[in-house]
Design a protein around this motif. Structure first.
Motif, PDB file in Angstrom:
ATOM      1  N   ASP A 211     104.655  75.994 152.764  1.00 42.49           N
ATOM      2  CA  ASP A 211     103.950  75.951 151.493  1.00 42.49           C
ATOM      3  C   ASP A 211     104.258  74.614 150.818  1.00 42.49           C
TER       4      ASP A 211
ATOM      5  N   SER B 109     102.673  73.465 148.122  1.00 38.89           N
ATOM      6  CA  SER B 109     102.158  73.435 146.745  1.00 38.89           C
ATOM      7  C   SER B 109     103.219  73.039 145.733  1.00 38.89           C
ATOM      8  N   ASN B 110     104.500  73.187 146.110  1.00 31.23           N
ATOM      9  CA  ASN B 110     105.590  72.858 145.183  1.00 31.23           C
ATOM     10  C   ASN B 110     106.506  71.807 145.806  1.00 31.23           C
TER      11      ASN B 110
ATOM     12  N   THR C 292     110.534  77.160 147.810  1.00 30.48           N
ATOM     13  CA  THR C 292     110.224  77.548 149.183  1.00 30.48           C
ATOM     14  C   THR C 292     111.326  77.095 150.133  1.00 30.48           C
TER      15      THR C 292
END
Length: 549
Positions: A4, A6-7, A302
């Motif tokens: 992931d 996104s962060n 994450t």
């Protein structure tokens, strides 16, 4: 494997911050294990990277922890510092954890009662502090808790003043370091740097000494030999403690990040990490609560953050040796005392007197056994005693809920029947699952509560989802007692599972009659009593058995 992204910025920031926080702890815990500071670094790198890559808790940071180091230090002393066997134990511990995850044991590990967890965690904190008393006083710490305590009087008689002041100053600095500064420079790292610089220029105190740098060597497991049982036992303890420690940290991460971890996947990730750590000469690790909290507060969300944390430590390890050689042992002792104090469950200790006395006694027992016996015995004894106490409580509730009163019936017609034949019908209502804990007293309670005039006993199973073999045998005993005393036994409200267990004992239900509902059983009992009265006899042995469910 998907990542992931996104962060990504937050994960990189959190991972770097967690890596900086982990640095002094990895060095200190490596020294405390007996295997040296770089073993702590390699363990932090391997467990931190692979547990994040394959684990089931996104923001969790893994690495050497107090509980694991306590076991390794004991093993180091028992094996006279045989590093090959110790790393074999680490590898085996990782394989055990992988097996735990594959077999789905992760869900069961979380069932360990809180007083047991509190007791052994507090005990581990106490052990860490005891083992650092001698280094604080300027002396090498003997192996084992009793050895360390026994050497304290001698160490006090010849205190190294500069060493003690440096250690206490380090402890004070870690505690007093302002939180707003900690965002940029964590307290333990600041204390490590300041303590090392001061000692280098102004103090003559024991230091770590020569430390190898570069990539680690490969350590193959050593199987067989007279110490193999000791190695396997230590591996089992490491696997259990590491699993507990990691899953508890996973729960903390869940609460902070509003996510839900995967227990068995987390155990597999931790197992892979520990196996890798053993192969490269690193100490065992687990999910680290403080480092995980730092990561989440710094933006990590994450698995990428845990991997970044490990890569930061790898970069430092490749060129750390010359700098780390001058770290004073007193500084690491001060940092470890803070680690020990943090592990102690102060929250529970402050309110323990407000809770059940048994929980407090259980916690103290596990704490004492952890410190003075060993961890696996403490946890095993705590779980067994807690389970027995729980079974006793449930059994007491089950027995107390047995009733022979019409007030507990919902149907007015049923109440009227029981009221009319109060001396002739004895009704017992079971509530909840019947377990072996209640079985021993079932027959006695029924005999005690039913009068001699009772001609029909009714056992109502409407609220019983299941019963075990012990409870089924107790029902057979009740049936035998009823037959011997010339009474009929009716069973009502059995579901399919209860029916199957009772019938499975000897191919038949141990009763004069079975009924789908309590109302049917009461009506049948009334009919039996009336037919007996009309016949002018109280002998019910020859009466028909009634309807069958």
């Amino acid at each position: 494997m998907k990542f992931d992204l996104s962060n990504l910025r937050g994960d990189i920031t959190g991972g770097i911050t967690a890596g900086v926080v982990a640095l002094p702890l990895a060095l200190a815990l490596g020294v405390a294990s007996g295997l040296g500071p770089m073993a702590g670094m390699y363990g932090a790198i391997a467990v931190g990277f692979f547990a994040a890559l394959f684990g089931g808790t996104g923001p969790q940071i893994s690495g050497p922890t107090g509980p694991m180091v306590v076991v390794l230090a004991g093993l180091f002393a028992s094996l006279s510092g045989d590093a090959a066997l110790i790393f074999t134990a680490v590898i085996l511990a990782g394989l055990f954890q992988i097996a735990f995850g594959v077999l789905g044991i992760g869900h069961y590990i979380r069932l360990v009662p809180y007083p047991v967890i509190s007791g052994f965690m507090t005990g581990i904190g106490v052990i860490i502090i005891i083992l650092q008393l001698n280094p604080l006083l300027g002396h090498a710490s003997p192996s084992g808790v009793l050895g360390a305590l026994g050497n304290v009087p001698e160490a006090l008689s010849s205190v190294h003043p500069a060493n003690l002041v440096l250690g206490l100053a380090t402890l004070a600095m870690v505690y007093l370091w302002p939180g707003k500064w900690g965002r940029y420079l964590p307290g333990p790292l600041a204390a490590l740097i300041v303590g090392t610089v001061v000692a280098y220029f102004a103090l003559d105190v024991p230091i770590l000494g020569s430390i190898p740098t570069g990539l680690p060597e490969l350590h193959m497991p050593v199987l067989g030999g007279e110490n193999m049982m000791l190695v396997v036992e230590a591996a089992i303890i490491l696997a259990i403690l590491g699993s507990l420690d990691s899953l508890l940290t996973s729960l903390v991460a869940d609460n902070m990040s509003r996510t839900r971890h995967h227990s068995n996947k987390e155990l597999i990730g931790q197992g892979i990490g520990n196996t890798a750590a053993g192969f490269i000469g690193g100490i065992a690790g687990a999910g680290a609560t403080m480092r995980t909290v730092v990561n989440i507060r710094s933006g990590g969300q994450t698995r990428i953050s845990g991997m970044v944390h490990a890569l930061v430590l790898l970069a430092v390890a490749l060129g750390l040796g010359p700098l780390a050689e001058n770290i004073p042992q007193a500084v690491l002792a001060g940092i470890l005392v803070k680690v020990g104090l943090d592990i102690i469950d102060w929250k529970y200790l402050k309110r323990a007197h407000q809770g059940p006395r048994w929980d407090l006694l259980l916690m103290v027992l596990v704490l004492s056994m952890t410190v003075f016996v060993d961890l696996i015995t403490a946890v095993a004894a705590g779980v067994v005693l807690a389970a027995l106490a729980y079974v006793k409580q449930v059994a007491s509730l089950q027995i107390e809920r047995l009733r022979n009163l019409p007030e507990h019936l919902d149907s007015e017609e049923d109440k009227a029947i029981l009221q009319r034949h109060r001396d002739r019908i004895a009704l017992f209502e079971f509530s909840g699952p019947l377990s072996f804990g209640a079985a021993a007293d079932l027959g006695h309670h029924v005999r005690e509560q039913s009068s001699q005039q009772s001609r029909v006993l009714i056992l109502n199973f409407s609220s019983v989802p299941y019963l075990d073999l012990s409870a089924a045998l107790a029902v057979e005993t009740i049936a035998a007692d009823a037959k011997d005393s010339g009474k009929q036994l009716y069973l009502a409200g059995m579901n399919e599972e209860v029916h199957k267990v009772l019938k499975g004992l000897n191919g038949r239900i141990p009763a004069s009659g079975t009924y789908e509902t309590l109302s049917e059983a009461l009506k049948a009992a009334e009919a039996s009593i009336q037919s007996t009265a009309e016949a002018g006899t109280d002998d019910l042995k020859g009466l028909p058995s009634g309807g069958a469910a």
